[in-house]
Motif scaffolding. Structure first.
Motif, PDB file in Angstrom:
ATOM      1  N   VAL A 234       0.791  -1.413  -0.015  1.00 24.08           N
ATOM      2  CA  VAL A 234       0.114   0.253  -0.083  1.00 24.08           C
ATOM      3  C   VAL A 234       1.101   0.961  -0.512  1.00 24.08           C
ATOM      4  O   VAL A 234       1.741   1.513   0.292  1.00 24.08           O
ATOM      5  CB  VAL A 234      -0.830   0.156   1.330  1.00 24.08           C
ATOM      6  N   ILE A 235       0.323   2.412  -0.556  1.00 23.65           N
ATOM      7  CA  ILE A 235       1.013   3.874  -0.917  1.00 23.65           C
ATOM      8  C   ILE A 235       0.454   4.658  -0.247  1.00 23.65           C
ATOM      9  O   ILE A 235      -1.188   4.834  -0.665  1.00 23.65           O
ATOM     10  CB  ILE A 235       1.807   3.156  -2.120  1.00 23.65           C
ATOM     11  N   SER A 236       0.880   5.443   0.427  1.00 25.41           N
ATOM     12  CA  SER A 236      -0.459   6.386   1.152  1.00 25.41           C
ATOM     13  C   SER A 236      -0.709   7.122   0.231  1.00 25.41           C
ATOM     14  O   SER A 236       0.038   7.690  -0.709  1.00 25.41           O
ATOM     15  CB  SER A 236       0.629   7.349   2.010  1.00 25.41           C
ATOM     16  N   VAL A 237      -2.016   7.350   0.753  1.00 28.64           N
ATOM     17  CA  VAL A 237      -2.784   8.569  -0.077  1.00 28.64           C
ATOM     18  C   VAL A 237      -3.613   9.422   0.764  1.00 28.64           C
ATOM     19  O   VAL A 237      -3.630   9.125   1.734  1.00 28.64           O
ATOM     20  CB  VAL A 237      -3.301   7.518  -0.929  1.00 28.64           C
ATOM     21  N   SER A 238      -3.949  10.132   0.166  1.00 28.88           N
ATOM     22  CA  SER A 238      -4.701  11.316   1.016  1.00 28.88           C
ATOM     23  C   SER A 238      -6.036  11.689   0.876  1.00 28.88           C
ATOM     24  O   SER A 238      -6.785  12.260   1.707  1.00 28.88           O
ATOM     25  CB  SER A 238      -3.396  12.581   0.594  1.00 28.88           C
ATOM     26  N   SER A 239      -6.822  11.358   0.577  1.00 27.13           N
ATOM     27  CA  SER A 239      -8.264  11.711   0.088  1.00 27.13           C
ATOM     28  C   SER A 239      -8.994  10.650   0.810  1.00 27.13           C
ATOM     29  O   SER A 239      -8.425   9.422   1.299  1.00 27.13           O
ATOM     30  CB  SER A 239      -9.081  11.707  -1.420  1.00 27.13           C
ATOM     31  N   PHE A 240     -10.457  11.043   1.456  1.00 24.47           N
ATOM     32  CA  PHE A 240     -10.836  11.005   2.595  1.00 24.47           C
ATOM     33  C   PHE A 240     -11.364   9.274   2.220  1.00 24.47           C
ATOM     34  O   PHE A 240     -10.918   7.821   2.561  1.00 24.47           O
ATOM     35  CB  PHE A 240     -12.561  11.064   3.320  1.00 24.47           C
ATOM     36  N   GLY A 241     -11.603   9.345   0.525  1.00 23.88           N
ATOM     37  CA  GLY A 241     -12.102   8.063  -0.119  1.00 23.88           C
ATOM     38  C   GLY A 241     -10.598   7.224  -0.004  1.00 23.88           C
ATOM     39  O   GLY A 241     -10.979   5.919   0.438  1.00 23.88           O
ATOM     40  N   GLN A 242     -10.016   7.504  -0.555  1.00 23.29           N
ATOM     41  CA  GLN A 242      -8.671   6.596  -0.715  1.00 23.29           C
ATOM     42  C   GLN A 242      -7.927   6.433   1.135  1.00 23.29           C
ATOM     43  O   GLN A 242      -7.460   5.262   0.585  1.00 23.29           O
ATOM     44  CB  GLN A 242      -7.502   7.164  -1.463  1.00 23.29           C
ATOM     45  N   LYS A 243      -8.155   6.574   2.235  1.00 24.16           N
ATOM     46  CA  LYS A 243      -7.780   6.734   3.272  1.00 24.16           C
ATOM     47  C   LYS A 243      -8.890   5.183   3.600  1.00 24.16           C
ATOM     48  O   LYS A 243      -8.170   4.770   4.605  1.00 24.16           O
ATOM     49  CB  LYS A 243      -8.071   8.061   3.907  1.00 24.16           C
TER      50      LYS A 243
ATOM     51  N   LYS B 218      -8.766  -0.750   4.360  1.00 23.14           N
ATOM     52  CA  LYS B 218      -9.287  -1.640   4.186  1.00 23.14           C
ATOM     53  C   LYS B 218      -7.492  -3.062   3.165  1.00 23.14           C
ATOM     54  O   LYS B 218      -7.319  -4.148   3.275  1.00 23.14           O
ATOM     55  CB  LYS B 218     -10.198  -2.168   2.503  1.00 23.14           C
ATOM     56  N   ALA B 219      -7.351  -2.454   3.164  1.00 20.90           N
ATOM     57  CA  ALA B 219      -6.047  -2.508   1.874  1.00 20.90           C
ATOM     58  C   ALA B 219      -4.633  -3.360   3.431  1.00 20.90           C
ATOM     59  O   ALA B 219      -4.300  -4.339   3.297  1.00 20.90           O
ATOM     60  CB  ALA B 219      -5.547  -2.036   1.205  1.00 20.90           C
ATOM     61  N   LYS B 220      -4.924  -2.312   3.750  1.00 24.07           N
ATOM     62  CA  LYS B 220      -3.776  -3.015   5.559  1.00 24.07           C
ATOM     63  C   LYS B 220      -4.236  -3.371   6.049  1.00 24.07           C
ATOM     64  O   LYS B 220      -3.240  -4.835   6.245  1.00 24.07           O
ATOM     65  CB  LYS B 220      -3.720  -1.658   5.932  1.00 24.07           C
ATOM     66  N   LYS B 221      -5.240  -4.204   5.845  1.00 24.18           N
ATOM     67  CA  LYS B 221      -6.308  -4.858   6.765  1.00 24.18           C
ATOM     68  C   LYS B 221      -6.190  -6.729   5.979  1.00 24.18           C
ATOM     69  O   LYS B 221      -5.781  -7.891   6.429  1.00 24.18           O
ATOM     70  CB  LYS B 221      -7.855  -5.402   6.219  1.00 24.18           C
ATOM     71  N   ALA B 222      -5.552  -6.398   4.115  1.00 26.43           N
ATOM     72  CA  ALA B 222      -5.589  -7.171   3.478  1.00 26.43           C
ATOM     73  C   ALA B 222      -4.559  -7.902   3.770  1.00 26.43           C
ATOM     74  O   ALA B 222      -4.347  -9.345   3.588  1.00 26.43           O
ATOM     75  CB  ALA B 222      -6.196  -7.332   1.984  1.00 26.43           C
ATOM     76  N   PHE B 223      -2.964  -7.215   4.216  1.00 35.14           N
ATOM     77  CA  PHE B 223      -1.770  -7.638   4.127  1.00 35.14           C
ATOM     78  C   PHE B 223      -1.489  -8.365   4.931  1.00 35.14           C
ATOM     79  O   PHE B 223      -0.868  -9.055   5.171  1.00 35.14           O
ATOM     80  CB  PHE B 223      -0.936  -6.163   3.784  1.00 35.14           C
ATOM     81  N   ILE B 224      -2.963  -7.613   6.004  1.00 33.19           N
ATOM     82  CA  ILE B 224      -2.182  -8.235   7.524  1.00 33.19           C
ATOM     83  C   ILE B 224      -2.788  -9.300   7.410  1.00 33.19           C
ATOM     84  O   ILE B 224      -1.914 -10.669   8.244  1.00 33.19           O
ATOM     85  CB  ILE B 224      -3.133  -7.408   8.732  1.00 33.19           C
ATOM     86  N   HIS B 225      -3.933 -10.097   6.404  1.00 31.89           N
ATOM     87  CA  HIS B 225      -4.557 -11.179   6.669  1.00 31.89           C
ATOM     88  C   HIS B 225      -3.274 -12.415   5.650  1.00 31.89           C
ATOM     89  O   HIS B 225      -2.871 -13.069   6.399  1.00 31.89           O
ATOM     90  CB  HIS B 225      -5.595 -11.625   5.670  1.00 31.89           C
ATOM     91  N   TYR B 226      -3.206 -11.742   5.386  1.00 30.10           N
ATOM     92  CA  TYR B 226      -1.864 -12.206   3.865  1.00 30.10           C
ATOM     93  C   TYR B 226      -0.781 -12.430   5.392  1.00 30.10           C
ATOM     94  O   TYR B 226       0.049 -14.110   4.341  1.00 30.10           O
ATOM     95  CB  TYR B 226      -1.193 -11.668   2.978  1.00 30.10           C
ATOM     96  N   GLN B 227      -0.097 -11.255   5.568  1.00 31.28           N
ATOM     97  CA  GLN B 227       1.083 -11.841   6.505  1.00 31.28           C
ATOM     98  C   GLN B 227       1.123 -13.346   7.456  1.00 31.28           C
ATOM     99  O   GLN B 227       1.764 -13.578   8.090  1.00 31.28           O
ATOM    100  CB  GLN B 227       1.598 -10.479   6.924  1.00 31.28           C
ATOM    101  N   LYS B 228       0.421 -13.077   7.488  1.00 31.12           N
ATOM    102  CA  LYS B 228      -0.954 -14.046   8.789  1.00 31.12           C
ATOM    103  C   LYS B 228      -1.144 -15.151   8.411  1.00 31.12           C
ATOM    104  O   LYS B 228      -1.629 -16.855   9.242  1.00 31.12           O
ATOM    105  CB  LYS B 228      -2.110 -13.410   9.608  1.00 31.12           C
TER     106      LYS B 228
END
Length: 264
Positions: free
Chosen positions: A11-20, A25-35
């Motif tokens: 994930v690359i940091s983004v600024s707008s509310f929708g992108q945040k 959700k993307a970070k949550k996906a990576f947590i699942h992936y890493q576990k």
């Protein structure tokens, strides 16, 4: 057995509310992936692709789907989604991107998607289909990188993969010709694997003597082209470009380790 490129885009940091919201959700996906919960990660990336089609992260989210499918040994679904990457006209391989580490400087979505479809088909014994997608990665979906070394290594790997397909299809002339540009030029690695591969091929198929004559004739009749030389080997056009700044003369090519090895 060949390996698929399975490095996920982070994930690359983004600024707008929708992108945040999307990034959360993307970070949550990576947590699942890493576990090790890869299927849960996969489902989230599918949601992200569906819900955020205009996101700057869209290409990364889309590419991660077939990558995870491949890790889950679902070849059919991996191919299906890699083809979605190829068919998406908005994705550009030339976009700068360091989300997979400092050695990768561009997205190369379609290059890797095409290469991976080739690898999957090769491993399944579908050599004509593998050849088709390796050639697309080689000719249509070119690899982008700011490093000359990385560009050369990528070309060597693809040439090797294409050669393997030709070898499986008993097209030995083509299997040799595709490797020749790298056998006749310097390699970024200590060992020139293209050279070694050709030597094994000519030995296996008992054509060292005939190839020796073919190579000598090719070099003797070389033509200068912009940035390199053109050889005709087994009736196949072979364009050779130097890895380092050297003029590719007849004398230079005949003094290469590869040429000397063939003539032992």
């Amino acid at each position: 057995m060949k390996n698929v490129v399975i490095i996920l885009f982070v994930v690359i940091s983004v600024s707008s509310f929708g992108q945040k919201k999307m990034m959360k959700k993307a970070k949550k996906a990576f947590i699942h992936y890493q576990k090790g919960r890869k299927y849960k990660a996969l489902l989230i990336f599918k949601e992200l692709v569906k819900d955020y089609p205009k996101s700057k992260q869209y290409g990364r989210n889309l590419y991660n789907i077939p990558t995870i499918y491949q890790e889950l040994d679902s070849a059919k679904m991996a191919i299906k989604w890699f083809k979605k990457v190829l068919d998406n006209k908005k994705l550009k391989d030339s976009e700068a991107d360091y989300s997979r580490g400092i050695l990768e400087t561009h997205t190369n979505f379609k290059h890797y998607a095409s290469t991976n479809i080739g690898v999957i088909n090769y491993n399944r014994g579908n050599y004509n289909e593998a050849l088709k997608y390796y050639k697309l990665a080689h000719e249509k979906y070119r690899y982008y990188n700011t490093s000359g070394t990385s560009l050369k290594l990528n070309k060597i790997t693809l040439a090797s993969n294409i050669s393997d397909c030709y070898n499986k299809l008993n097209q030995i002339d083509s299997a040799i010709a595709i490797l020749l540009p790298h056998a006749l030029t310097e390699s970024p690695k200590a060992i020139n694997y293209s050279s070694k591969k050709i030597l094994r091929l000519v030995k296996k198929h008992q054509r060292k003597s005939s190839f020796k004559s073919e190579l000598a004739k090719s070099i003797e009749n070389l033509r200068k082209i912009k940035g390199g030389v053109l050889l005709i080997c087994y009736g196949i056009e072979v364009k050779v470009y130097p890895y380092v700044h050297k003029e590719l003369t007849k004398e230079h090519l005949k003094n290469t380790d590869f040429y000397q090895a063939i003539n032992k």
